[in-house]
Design a protein around this motif. Structure first.
Motif, PDB file in Angstrom:
ATOM      1  N   PHE A  11       0.836  -1.203   0.000  1.00  0.00           N
ATOM      2  CA  PHE A  11       0.000   0.000   0.000  1.00  0.00           C
ATOM      3  C   PHE A  11       0.873   1.256   0.000  1.00  0.00           C
ATOM      4  O   PHE A  11       1.924   1.306   0.624  1.00  0.00           O
ATOM      5  N   ASP A  12       0.401   2.267  -0.738  1.00  0.00           N
ATOM      6  CA  ASP A  12       1.085   3.568  -0.732  1.00  0.00           C
ATOM      7  C   ASP A  12       0.041   4.663  -0.966  1.00  0.00           C
ATOM      8  O   ASP A  12      -1.155   4.404  -1.017  1.00  0.00           O
ATOM      9  N   GLY A  13       0.513   5.878  -1.091  1.00  0.00           N
ATOM     10  CA  GLY A  13      -0.414   6.991  -1.306  1.00  0.00           C
ATOM     11  C   GLY A  13      -0.971   7.533  -0.005  1.00  0.00           C
ATOM     12  O   GLY A  13      -0.863   6.912   1.059  1.00  0.00           O
ATOM     13  N   ASP A  14      -1.553   8.729  -0.088  1.00  0.00           N
ATOM     14  CA  ASP A  14      -2.093   9.385   1.101  1.00  0.00           C
ATOM     15  C   ASP A  14      -3.394   8.738   1.565  1.00  0.00           C
ATOM     16  O   ASP A  14      -4.163   8.190   0.756  1.00  0.00           O
ATOM     17  N   TRP A  15      -3.621   8.824   2.860  1.00  0.00           N
ATOM     18  CA  TRP A  15      -4.928   8.464   3.407  1.00  0.00           C
ATOM     19  C   TRP A  15      -5.878   9.636   3.172  1.00  0.00           C
ATOM     20  O   TRP A  15      -5.471  10.805   3.181  1.00  0.00           O
ATOM     21  N   LYS A  16      -7.141   9.323   2.961  1.00  0.00           N
ATOM     22  CA  LYS A  16      -8.143  10.338   2.634  1.00  0.00           C
ATOM     23  C   LYS A  16      -8.681  10.987   3.912  1.00  0.00           C
ATOM     24  O   LYS A  16      -9.051  10.294   4.864  1.00  0.00           O
ATOM     25  N   GLN A  17      -8.715  12.301   3.928  1.00  0.00           N
ATOM     26  CA  GLN A  17      -9.249  13.017   5.079  1.00  0.00           C
ATOM     27  C   GLN A  17     -10.766  13.140   4.965  1.00  0.00           C
ATOM     28  O   GLN A  17     -11.298  13.503   3.917  1.00  0.00           O
ATOM     29  N   GLU A  18     -11.446  12.817   6.067  1.00  0.00           N
ATOM     30  CA  GLU A  18     -12.911  12.848   6.103  1.00  0.00           C
ATOM     31  C   GLU A  18     -13.356  13.358   7.469  1.00  0.00           C
ATOM     32  O   GLU A  18     -12.571  13.426   8.417  1.00  0.00           O
ATOM     33  N   THR A  19     -14.634  13.692   7.565  1.00  0.00           N
ATOM     34  CA  THR A  19     -15.239  13.888   8.879  1.00  0.00           C
ATOM     35  C   THR A  19     -16.103  12.664   9.157  1.00  0.00           C
ATOM     36  O   THR A  19     -16.620  12.035   8.216  1.00  0.00           O
ATOM     37  N   LEU A  20     -16.256  12.344  10.420  1.00  0.00           N
ATOM     38  CA  LEU A  20     -16.935  11.105  10.785  1.00  0.00           C
ATOM     39  C   LEU A  20     -18.382  11.071  10.279  1.00  0.00           C
ATOM     40  O   LEU A  20     -18.900  10.005   9.913  1.00  0.00           O
ATOM     41  N   LYS A  21     -19.030  12.246  10.192  1.00  0.00           N
ATOM     42  CA  LYS A  21     -20.427  12.268   9.746  1.00  0.00           C
ATOM     43  C   LYS A  21     -20.570  11.880   8.276  1.00  0.00           C
ATOM     44  O   LYS A  21     -21.658  11.474   7.842  1.00  0.00           O
ATOM     45  N   ASN A  22     -19.474  11.983   7.509  1.00  0.00           N
ATOM     46  CA  ASN A  22     -19.530  11.569   6.106  1.00  0.00           C
ATOM     47  C   ASN A  22     -19.339  10.064   5.945  1.00  0.00           C
ATOM     48  O   ASN A  22     -19.579   9.523   4.854  1.00  0.00           O
ATOM     49  N   PRO A 159      -7.553   4.947   5.047  1.00  0.00           N
ATOM     50  CA  PRO A 159      -6.991   4.314   3.850  1.00  0.00           C
ATOM     51  C   PRO A 159      -8.086   3.581   3.083  1.00  0.00           C
ATOM     52  O   PRO A 159      -9.272   3.647   3.449  1.00  0.00           O
ATOM     53  N   SER A 160      -7.692   2.857   2.078  1.00  0.00           N
ATOM     54  CA  SER A 160      -8.646   2.051   1.314  1.00  0.00           C
ATOM     55  C   SER A 160      -9.218   0.949   2.204  1.00  0.00           C
ATOM     56  O   SER A 160      -8.657   0.607   3.248  1.00  0.00           O
ATOM     57  N   LYS A 161     -10.350   0.395   1.787  1.00  0.00           N
ATOM     58  CA  LYS A 161     -10.980  -0.693   2.538  1.00  0.00           C
ATOM     59  C   LYS A 161     -10.035  -1.881   2.654  1.00  0.00           C
ATOM     60  O   LYS A 161      -9.976  -2.546   3.694  1.00  0.00           O
ATOM     61  N   GLU A 162      -9.263  -2.129   1.584  1.00  0.00           N
ATOM     62  CA  GLU A 162      -8.322  -3.259   1.604  1.00  0.00           C
ATOM     63  C   GLU A 162      -7.238  -3.051   2.659  1.00  0.00           C
ATOM     64  O   GLU A 162      -6.877  -3.978   3.398  1.00  0.00           O
TER      65      GLU A 162
END
Length: 408
Positions: A11-22, A159-162
């Motif tokens: 795995f590589d690349g950035d983790w995606k930033q989210e808010t918990l409500k999304n 990160p991704s689900k995987e």
């Protein structure tokens, strides 16, 4: 860059930033008091207090049952993450667990997060990388509360689900190892208790080195075998912030249990020298017994120990003659002394065990040779218990380090 320090190589690349409500929808548990719990209940349930006492980040085996109808309750969906809605402290309330099964009754005072992520990963993430932030959201004094409205705007990096699944599987394996070690520790402790009961009731007897039987145990008192007293009084005005450790019952018990031992109180080295020169100092194989609060907990002094202790709070035993102090140390852990303290509870609000009571404790005393065999046998079990305890602590520290590096 938003990425963890420690990562699986695929795995590589950035983790995606989210808010918990999304990511999640929020709901609340319902009902189920302590009185509703029944050992033979037909429905499985989780109460909010069990998140502090029973469960980790992944809940697979459900411990509690109830006969309350499911139709009256809120039920889990496999993967739901639950967070306590109330608790005693802010840091305690900041814990999340993933319920792996459908249709588990979720009690009141539980925030429920339903989502499409890997639930185990989310629970590990919220309980580690976001623990302090969640704690800061909680409000209250004697009882703190945490509401879904406070959690909804919490920012997370995912990160991704995987990758979530890979992380969750790895951490679950670490938790399983800790669980296995903990179970081993419990079984060894139970074995020790069982053997002490058989040894001190003489259901099991050792033989001498030449194969002969040992003689009968002699009825005596603790006061006949040991000089029993305490320290000389140290005034509170003599307490210092550094110097020679000055231990009260609570510190002695921490020393015995090896749980976060530290001495918050000291006395000046000059005063220590004056007291020990006049009245004597502890020495190897002396026994110290807690006399107030949690009474009857015994500590056997090591050669390296150098401290003073509070008079009356701690009872001091030193052998009068040829005795194996470890035998008496284990005697204080036996069912005989456990029953003694249950049947001789003080009528005061604080349980006490006095010097006079200690002197009068009755016991059956074997020869020094048999004392030594019993003490050596139990010491070997203690050594095994200590090794496993160290393995558990090492595994927990390793996990703590992993969590710090695997999440952002």
């Amino acid at each position: 860059m938003v990425a963890p320090k420690l990562r699986f190589k695929e795995f590589d690349g950035d983790w995606k930033q989210e808010t918990l409500k999304n990511l999640a929808t929020f709901s609340k548990g319902k009902g189920i008091s302590k009185a509703d719990i029944s050992e033979d209940g037909i429905n499985l349930c989780i109460r909010y207090g069990e998140l502090y006492t029973t469960y980790g980040q992944v809940i697979d085996h459900i411990h509690s049952r109830t006969n309350v109808s499911k139709s009256e309750c809120i039920l889990s969906k496999a993967g739901d993450v639950i967070i306590p809605a109330s608790g005693e402290t802010q840091i305690d309330i900041a814990t999340a667990s993933c319920v792996l099964h459908d249709d588990i009754i979720l009690s009141g005072d539980l925030n429920i997060l339903s989502h499409e992520e890997n639930g185990s990963w989310l629970a590990y993430y919220l309980s580690s990388a976001k623990k302090l932030e969640i704690a800061q959201l909680a409000q209250g004094n004697s009882v703190v509360h945490l509401y879904s409205s406070q959690l909804k705007d919490l920012k997370i990096n995912k990160p991704s689900k995987e990758e979530q699944t890979k992380i969750a599987s790895f951490l679950s394996a670490v938790d399983e190892k800790i669980s296995q070690l903990t179970q081993k520790h419990e079984l060894l402790s139970q074995y020790k208790q069982g053997m002490m009961q058989k040894l001190f009731s003489q259901q099991i007897r050792f033989k001498a080195d030449d194969g002969s039987e040992f003689g009968e145990w002699e009825e005596t008192t603790l006061g006949a075998l040991y000089n029993i007293g305490s320290s000389k009084r140290v005034l509170q005005e003599d307490w210092k912030s550094k110097g020679i450790p000055f231990l009260r019952t609570r510190e002695i018990i921490s020393l015995i249990d090896k749980t976060n031992f530290s001495s918050p109180i000291f006395i000046a080295e000059k005063l220590y020298d004056e007291l020990t020169n006049k009245y004597g100092a502890i020495k190897e194989n002396d026994i110290l017994v807690s006399g107030v609060g949690t009474v009857g907990k015994a500590y056997i002094v090591k050669a390296s120990d150098k401290f003073y202790f509070k008079d009356g709070n701690v009872i001091w035993l030193r052998s009068k003659e040829l005795n194996n102090s470890r035998f008496i140390y284990y005697f204080f852990q036996s069912h005989i002394m456990e029953n003694y303290f249950v049947s001789n509870k003080s009528i005061t609000t604080v349980d006490t065990f006095t010097i006079d009571q200690a002197k009068k404790v009755k016991l059956l005393n074997p020869s020094i040779e048999e004392q030594t065999k019993i003490a050596n046998f139990l010491s070997i079990i203690d050594q095994k218990i200590e090794v496993v305890a160290q393995q558990i602590e090492q595994a927990k520290q390793w996990k703590k380090g992993l969590l710090q590096q695997m999440f952002v």
